[in-house]
Structure formats: C-alpha cells, structure tokens
Design a protein around this motif. Sequence first.
Motif, PDB file in Angstrom:
ATOM      1  N   UNK A  41     -10.740 -25.727  27.819  1.00 48.95           N
ATOM      2  CA  UNK A  41     -10.453 -24.940  26.611  1.00 48.95           C
ATOM      3  C   UNK A  41     -11.460 -23.828  26.393  1.00 48.95           C
ATOM      4  N   UNK A  42     -12.626 -23.955  27.003  1.00 49.03           N
ATOM      5  CA  UNK A  42     -13.700 -22.997  26.766  1.00 49.03           C
ATOM      6  C   UNK A  42     -13.866 -21.982  27.903  1.00 49.03           C
ATOM      7  N   UNK A  43     -13.342 -22.289  29.045  1.00 44.73           N
ATOM      8  CA  UNK A  43     -13.576 -21.436  30.214  1.00 44.73           C
ATOM      9  C   UNK A  43     -13.005 -20.040  30.009  1.00 44.73           C
ATOM     10  N   UNK A  44     -13.841 -19.051  30.258  1.00 42.93           N
ATOM     11  CA  UNK A  44     -13.410 -17.669  30.151  1.00 42.93           C
ATOM     12  C   UNK A  44     -13.564 -17.061  28.773  1.00 42.93           C
ATOM     13  N   UNK A  45     -13.736 -17.884  27.749  1.00 40.55           N
ATOM     14  CA  UNK A  45     -13.864 -17.354  26.382  1.00 40.55           C
ATOM     15  C   UNK A  45     -15.177 -17.726  25.712  1.00 40.55           C
ATOM     16  N   UNK A  46     -15.699 -18.905  26.031  1.00 38.45           N
ATOM     17  CA  UNK A  46     -16.917 -19.389  25.386  1.00 38.45           C
ATOM     18  C   UNK A  46     -18.075 -19.359  26.377  1.00 38.45           C
ATOM     19  N   UNK A  47     -19.276 -19.115  25.862  1.00 41.27           N
ATOM     20  CA  UNK A  47     -20.479 -19.138  26.686  1.00 41.27           C
ATOM     21  C   UNK A  47     -21.545 -19.955  25.980  1.00 41.27           C
ATOM     22  N   UNK A  48     -22.036 -20.975  26.659  1.00 41.03           N
ATOM     23  CA  UNK A  48     -23.099 -21.799  26.111  1.00 41.03           C
ATOM     24  C   UNK A  48     -24.429 -21.336  26.688  1.00 41.03           C
ATOM     25  N   UNK A  49     -25.470 -21.408  25.889  1.00 40.22           N
ATOM     26  CA  UNK A  49     -26.805 -21.040  26.363  1.00 40.22           C
ATOM     27  C   UNK A  49     -27.835 -21.774  25.532  1.00 40.22           C
ATOM     28  N   UNK A  50     -29.062 -21.743  25.992  1.00 42.52           N
ATOM     29  CA  UNK A  50     -30.130 -22.338  25.210  1.00 42.52           C
ATOM     30  C   UNK A  50     -31.398 -21.525  25.361  1.00 42.52           C
ATOM     31  N   UNK A  51     -32.208 -21.566  24.323  1.00 40.34           N
ATOM     32  CA  UNK A  51     -33.511 -20.903  24.318  1.00 40.34           C
ATOM     33  C   UNK A  51     -34.548 -21.997  24.107  1.00 40.34           C
ATOM     34  N   UNK A  52     -35.226 -22.350  25.185  1.00 37.48           N
ATOM     35  CA  UNK A  52     -36.169 -23.467  25.089  1.00 37.48           C
ATOM     36  C   UNK A  52     -37.350 -23.114  24.196  1.00 37.48           C
ATOM     37  N   UNK A  53     -37.734 -21.860  24.167  1.00 36.60           N
ATOM     38  CA  UNK A  53     -38.867 -21.462  23.313  1.00 36.60           C
ATOM     39  C   UNK A  53     -38.521 -21.619  21.838  1.00 36.60           C
ATOM     40  N   UNK A  54     -37.248 -21.376  21.505  1.00 36.22           N
ATOM     41  CA  UNK A  54     -36.802 -21.474  20.116  1.00 36.22           C
ATOM     42  C   UNK A  54     -36.169 -22.823  19.803  1.00 36.22           C
ATOM     43  N   UNK A  55     -36.088 -23.693  20.804  1.00 37.93           N
ATOM     44  CA  UNK A  55     -35.450 -25.009  20.608  1.00 37.93           C
ATOM     45  C   UNK A  55     -34.058 -24.855  20.004  1.00 37.93           C
ATOM     46  N   UNK A  56     -33.317 -23.916  20.523  1.00 38.95           N
ATOM     47  CA  UNK A  56     -32.005 -23.607  19.961  1.00 38.95           C
ATOM     48  C   UNK A  56     -30.974 -23.474  21.077  1.00 38.95           C
ATOM     49  N   UNK A  57     -29.796 -23.997  20.802  1.00 38.28           N
ATOM     50  CA  UNK A  57     -28.654 -23.856  21.700  1.00 38.28           C
ATOM     51  C   UNK A  57     -27.618 -22.986  21.012  1.00 38.28           C
ATOM     52  N   UNK A  58     -26.871 -22.244  21.805  1.00 40.37           N
ATOM     53  CA  UNK A  58     -25.887 -21.326  21.256  1.00 40.37           C
ATOM     54  C   UNK A  58     -24.513 -21.563  21.881  1.00 40.37           C
ATOM     55  N   UNK A  59     -23.509 -21.140  21.145  1.00 40.71           N
ATOM     56  CA  UNK A  59     -22.155 -21.088  21.694  1.00 40.71           C
ATOM     57  C   UNK A  59     -21.537 -19.768  21.254  1.00 40.71           C
TER      58      UNK A  59
END
Length: 119
Positions: A63-81
């Motif tokens: 459902x997420x392929x091609x439209x959603x991107x997950x990432x994380x910033x270890x310095x900020x202890x934050x994950x994104x979508x």
Amino acid sequence: QVQLAESGGGLVQAGGSLRLSCAASGRTVSPYLMGWFRQAPGKEREFVAYVTWSAGSISYADLAKGRFTISRDRNENTMYLQMNDLKPDDTAVYYCAARTRPSRGYDLWGQGTQVTVSS
C-alpha cells in the motif's frame, strides 16, 4: 522508558501530501527498528513500513510502495513518513511503533495521529 509521540496528521485533499513525524524520547533511544502502522474505522490495523534504526534498512507494505517514504534521523531520535499522492483510502489513524530488541515484537507504541484525505 522510551516514549513515542506522533505528529503531522491532518486533513488533506486527495492528491496532496503530508509528512508524519514520530519523536522518541526517554532513556537511550536505540531500538532495533521502528515502523508505521495505520488503522481505518472498522478495519484492522495494518503495517505500512519500517526502518531499522542502526543500518537504515527499509521495508514497505504494498500500500505504501511508490507513494510513501520512511526515514529516520538518529541525531534527532525521530522517524518520518512522507506520504504523497494521498487517496481517500489512506484515511486512518497512523501509529508509530518500535521493536526495542530483535527478539521482540513491536513493544512500544505512540498514541496515533489522524490523517483524513478528502475526495
């Protein structure tokens, strides 16, 4: 104890974009991996994507392929979508979750953030 807090949800028109954030706070933040799930009204919770905290390996549900991107910033202890080309079917409460150890399932959960996509 690590706590997770989502933000970034809201109301968007079909075709629009939103970026969700999941901030981890508390003791040493170093989970095995973190992921996103969602639950629409009357439906079961479903997996969206995960990212391993150390190596940054990523996996998406179809459902997420091609439209959603997950990432994380270890310095900020934050994950994104990052969610693009949103559709009304993407309307749901989005949760972030963490597996603190490889041997564990998802054992930490945020409170969720509502995403509503209007047609």
